[in-house]
Write an enzyme that holds these catalytic residues in place. Structure first.
Site, PDB file in Angstrom:
ATOM      1  N   ASP A 160       1.266  -1.270   0.085  1.00  0.00           N
ATOM      2  CA  ASP A 160       0.195   0.141  -0.160  1.00  0.00           C
ATOM      3  C   ASP A 160       0.822   1.026   0.240  1.00  0.00           C
ATOM      4  O   ASP A 160       2.131   1.382  -0.312  1.00  0.00           O
ATOM      5  CB  ASP A 160      -1.029   0.330   1.375  1.00  0.00           C
ATOM      6  CG  ASP A 160      -1.594   1.266   1.271  1.00  0.00           C
ATOM      7  OD1 ASP A 160      -2.390   1.511   0.203  1.00  0.00           O
ATOM      8  OD2 ASP A 160      -2.855   1.360   2.653  1.00  0.00           O
ATOM      9  N   GLU A 211       2.446   5.221  -3.777  1.00  0.00           N
ATOM     10  CA  GLU A 211       2.421   6.405  -4.733  1.00  0.00           C
ATOM     11  C   GLU A 211       4.372   7.104  -5.119  1.00  0.00           C
ATOM     12  O   GLU A 211       4.258   7.318  -6.193  1.00  0.00           O
ATOM     13  CB  GLU A 211       1.478   7.204  -4.988  1.00  0.00           C
ATOM     14  CG  GLU A 211       0.133   6.281  -4.909  1.00  0.00           C
ATOM     15  CD  GLU A 211       0.372   5.147  -4.201  1.00  0.00           C
ATOM     16  OE1 GLU A 211      -0.111   6.054  -2.769  1.00  0.00           O
ATOM     17  OE2 GLU A 211      -0.417   4.138  -4.789  1.00  0.00           O
ATOM     18  N   ASP A 244      -9.199   3.957  -3.002  1.00  0.00           N
ATOM     19  CA  ASP A 244     -10.484   3.927  -2.078  1.00  0.00           C
ATOM     20  C   ASP A 244     -10.744   4.320  -2.974  1.00  0.00           C
ATOM     21  O   ASP A 244     -11.848   5.783  -3.079  1.00  0.00           O
ATOM     22  CB  ASP A 244      -9.355   4.494  -0.896  1.00  0.00           C
ATOM     23  CG  ASP A 244      -8.084   4.046  -0.126  1.00  0.00           C
ATOM     24  OD1 ASP A 244      -7.958   3.216  -0.035  1.00  0.00           O
ATOM     25  OD2 ASP A 244      -7.734   5.065   0.150  1.00  0.00           O
TER      26      ASP A 244
HETATM   27  O1  MIG Z   1      -3.609   6.327   4.551  1.00  0.00           O
HETATM   28  O2  MIG Z   1      -4.150   0.564   5.704  1.00  0.00           O
HETATM   29  O3  MIG Z   1      -6.151   2.188  -0.144  1.00  0.00           O
HETATM   30  O4  MIG Z   1      -6.802  -0.273   1.130  1.00  0.00           O
HETATM   31  O5  MIG Z   1      -7.006   0.266   4.228  1.00  0.00           O
HETATM   32  C1  MIG Z   1      -4.368   5.061   4.562  1.00  0.00           C
HETATM   33  C2  MIG Z   1      -5.353   1.488   5.627  1.00  0.00           C
HETATM   34  C3  MIG Z   1      -3.986   3.443   4.224  1.00  0.00           C
HETATM   35  C4  MIG Z   1      -4.725   3.255   2.386  1.00  0.00           C
HETATM   36  C5  MIG Z   1      -5.283   1.721   1.387  1.00  0.00           C
HETATM   37  C6  MIG Z   1      -6.376   0.780   1.408  1.00  0.00           C
HETATM   38  C7  MIG Z   1      -6.139   0.667   3.800  1.00  0.00           C
HETATM   39  C8  MIG Z   1      -5.752   1.583   4.383  1.00  0.00           C
HETATM   40  N1  MIG Z   1      -5.089   2.332   3.672  1.00  0.00           N
END
Ligand code: MIG
Length: 767
Positions: free
Chosen positions: A387, A390, A458
């Site tokens: 996650d 980016e 999201d």
């Molecule tokens: O700042 O890990 O897109 O799927 O549950 C949010 C927490 C961070 C973003 C991801 C989402 C995930 C969430 N993350």
């Protein structure tokens, strides 16, 4: 700002396998990668290292060209590139001379400071598809886009840019097709005639070279095959990753994870995967476990395994600044983090607090990152969710002076997530021995299919987001990404029960079927919606498990040819204007023969377009003639799903997880049609890399209505199918009194079903 337009040719030289053309402004290089793939690079400072994150192939050694005073003509069996010399412009034609795509005569390739742009001619009937995870319509004509990988939290259905960069599109006009892949990781731009008064389409980037691959194959599928030949194809995914996946931010303890898993088994709702989001860690430190709430991770995965569940855990790139924390100490000592030009490590705040960010562009850093996964693999984790890559940090504005290796952030930002996914894949593949890891990433660049699945980030719990998600899955498929998913139910907000049920029914036909929800939302699991809704959700998930043999064979196609599982109708029905109609643009083929029409949760009938041919409604076998739209019933219990006449669809009985063998019967369903069809059935152990050494079971099943025969080819490969029996189920067939014959012998008079041993020899069934 200084503007330059590519001018007249000064010299033309062939050096080995590259044609080099010089002008006052820049140097152009042309390579032939294959009969239908030509690469052009126009650069002011070509880097002889010539690396690409996406491309895994080398150019061909030789090609033919002819030169005159005014032009260079380069010809392959499939393509003709006419390069006009005065000024230097690049125009592509089919081998027999039909125009595919030409530079805008006036501006062609040009620069504004460091920005490099290509203006191309726009044809009156030209349509565009592609760019992967982008909002907007299937036909991107009239839209413009930016690629700059972004943590697009709370994004609406028109947001741009999102998390990923796939600078590849397909142009369709005059009954012809072409593709163009702009391999440049800087912030990039695509404008499909949005703001040029219908004169030009254009694309460009903030820096780097005008470096593109032109694909001249005819047919969208062939272009996708060429694009994935160039950038790679996915491996066979672990079979368990194709089952139902349950996620949440977060299940807060091992006890809660187990409780959820137990409830699936108690309610008899099939499921294979459960996730740990960021709260399993100790203070959000990557590669740690919270020793109170997740005191014994090995015990957790053992218990899950006993119930037939796999655990997937999240990792973020941000490494907490905390002396004594292994990854921080090691990374700092070895200089593994992104840094400013004075070598001071870059710091930004994200979940753990102040963090450094691994420089995934370096081999040694990727190696180190990959090896760190022992913290997860030793306790038995087999799936790794990447996650925030980016990369994301609070404030979302990483300074341009931050360097990854030799390059500044803006030059390579769009490939950061891909390099993290690569490090994760390569590392965990090593650690898991012969087992296939499951990697899931949010940020990506072209070529990511070699390492990882993706999800669309999201999204939100409303209908328009569900429909957009489907378009994005279909569009990601065009760019080589087949194992893709969206947060079923919508990440942000609470879905209505109807939306949850509807979205779950679409999830059956989503390559990665994962229910996920944001922190603070209401619980989302199938049993949270009342008994009646739970029953519908359960039935749909059961259908997913029935379809797994078909789905797995579909992924074999992705692995072999790059054809995705979820296919926009623009792939198979390119010349049919209706498939681009905004009313029908979300429809797609799931595999070869299942057409799905997504429907909002508030509508119970749907305007569905049936392309030419004949179709059967899945749940009733009702037959329809295509080439027209129909109003289809769409109750929450029955999403409009149609089977193409002639379809061959293998199914299995309902199992609670892919770890179960089931009843050992592979059910081959055939729907009658007037045209001959074939299906390549593929099976292997679903778990290891043994298939790479021939340990698979593959056979072609074909249906010949003219001869009234269904035949199974001899099995190819050394694997023994987990199904001991084959059950043939015929839909829409008229069987005369003679009944069905197996290999010449009458076995089942008048019947539409037949059970036979699943041996490896040829089988011929006559009806
Ligand atoms: O700042 O890990 O897109 O799927 O549950 C949010 C927490 C961070 C973003 C991801 C989402 C995930 C969430 N993350």
């Amino acid at each position: 700002m200084q503007t330059e337009i590519l001018g007249n040719t000064n010299s033309v030289n062939k050096q080995g396998n590259v044609l080099i053309i010089k002008t006052n402004e820049a140097v152009a290089r042309i390579w032939v990668y294959g009969d239908s793939i030509i690469r052009i690079n126009v650069s002011k400072s070509f880097d002889e290292n010539d690396t690409s994150f996406a491309v895994i192939r080398n150019p061909a050694d030789i090609f033919d060209y002819a030169e005159s005073d005014s032009e260079i003509v380069l010809t392959t069996s499939a393509l003709k590139l006419r390069v006009s010399k005065l000024p230097l412009r690049f125009n592509f034609y089919t081998a027999d001379g039909k125009v595919l795509s030409e530079d805008d005569r006036r501006f062609g390739i040009n620069w504004q400071g460091e920005r490099v742009i290509n203006y191309r001619k726009l044809y009156p009937d030209e349509k565009f598809i592609g760019l992967g995870e982008k909002t907007g319509n299937l036909n991107r004509r009239g839209s413009s886009y930016v690629n700059w990988n972004t943590d697009a939290a709370l994004h609406g259905v028109d947001a741009d840019p999102l998390y990923k960069t796939f600078p590849f599109f397909i142009g369709i006009h005059s009954g012809l097709t072409y593709g163009l892949f702009f391999d440049n990781t800087h912030r990039s731009y695509f404008d499909f005639g949005a703001t040029t008064d219908e004169q030009m389409s254009w694309f460009g980037a903030d820096g780097g070279d005008m470096n593109y691959y032109f694909f001249g194959a005819q047919g969208v599928a062939k272009i996708m095959e060429d694009y994935t030949w160039l950038t790679g194809r996915m491996e066979m995914p672990p079979l368990w990753s194709l089952g139902y996946q349950q996620c949440r931010w977060s299940y807060m303890s091992a006890a809660e994870v187990l409780d959820i898993a137990e409830n699936f088994r108690k309610e008899k709702i099939p499921a294979d995967v459960i996730y740990c989001d960021i709260d399993y860690m100790d203070g959000f430190k990557i590669f740690t476990w919270n020793n109170e709430t997740f005191a014994d991770p090995k015990e957790l995965t053992d218990k899950l395994k006993a119930m037939g569940f796999r655990l997937v855990t999240i990792v973020d790139p941000g490494i907490k600044i905390e002396p004594g924390y292994k990854q921080y100490d090691e990374g700092l000592a070895k200089g593994y983090f992104a840094a400013y030009p004075d070598e001071e490590e870059y710091v930004a705040n994200v979940w753990p607090g102040r963090c450094h960010f691994p420089d995934f562009f370096r081999d040694d850093v990727r190696e180190w990152w990959g090896a760190s996964f022992t913290a997860l693999t030793q306790p038995g984790v087999e799936g790794f969710w990447n996650d925030m890559n980016e990369p994301a940090a609070w404030g979302q504005n990483m300074p341009w002076l931050v360097k990854f290796g030799e390059r500044y952030m803006p030059e390579v930002r769009n490939a950061y997530g891909m390099q993290m996914a690569r490090a994760t894949y390569e590392g965990t593949r090593k650690l898991l021995g012969n087992k296939r890891p499951f990697v899931l990433t949010r940020a990506a660049y072209s070529g990511t299919q070699r390492y990882s699945a993706v999800w669309t980030g999201d999204n939100s719990a409303y209908d328009a987001h569900m429909l957009l998600g489907q378009r994005m899955v279909n569009s990601l498929g065009i760019t080589g990404m087949s194992l893709t998913g969206v947060d079923i139910g919508g990440f942000t907000g609470d879905p209505t029960p109807a939306l949850m049920v509807r979205w779950n029914s679409l999830g059956v036909y989503t390559p990665m079927f994962r229910n996920h929800a944001m922190q603070g939302t209401k619980m989302r699991e199938p049993w949270c919606w009342g008994k009646e809704n739970e029953a519908i959700i359960k039935k749909d998930i059961e259908l997913r498990y029935r379809l797994l043999p078909y789905i797995y064979s579909g992924f074999y196609q992705s692995h072999k040819t790059g054809m995705p599982l979820s296919r926009t109708l623009a792939i198979n029905y390119t010349d049919d204007e209706n498939v681009f109609d905004v009313k029908y643009q979300n429809q797609f083929l799931f595999g070869d023969a299942i057409m799905v029409a997504p429907v909002e949760s508030t509508k119970f009938t749907a305007d569905v377009y049936l392309p030419a041919g004949e179709w059967y409604r899945l749940n009733t076998d009702e037959k329809f003639t295509g080439g027209r739209s129909i109003i289809a019933d769409a109750p929450l219990t029955d999403l409009p799903v149609f089977i193409k006449a002639g379809a061959i669809i293998p199914m299995q009985n309902i199992i609670q997880s892919t770890n179960e063998k089931g009843d050992g019967i592979l059910e081959i369903n055939v729907w009658y049609g007037k045209q001959a069809t074939r299906f390549v059935y593929y099976e292997d152990d679903g778990l290891t890399y043994d298939y790479e050494r021939g340990d698979y079971y593959k056979r072609e099943i074909s249906f010949h209505p003219d001869k009234q025969v269904i035949s199974f080819s001899k099995v190819d490969g050394s694997f023994t199918s987990k199904y001991d029996k084959l059950k043939l189920v015929l839909h829409g067939f008229t069987i005369d009194a003679g009944g069905l014959k197996i290999n010449g012998t009458t076995k089942a008079p008048g019947s539409h079903t037949l059970i036979l041993a699943n041996d490896k020899l040829e089988i011929k069934i006559e009806y």
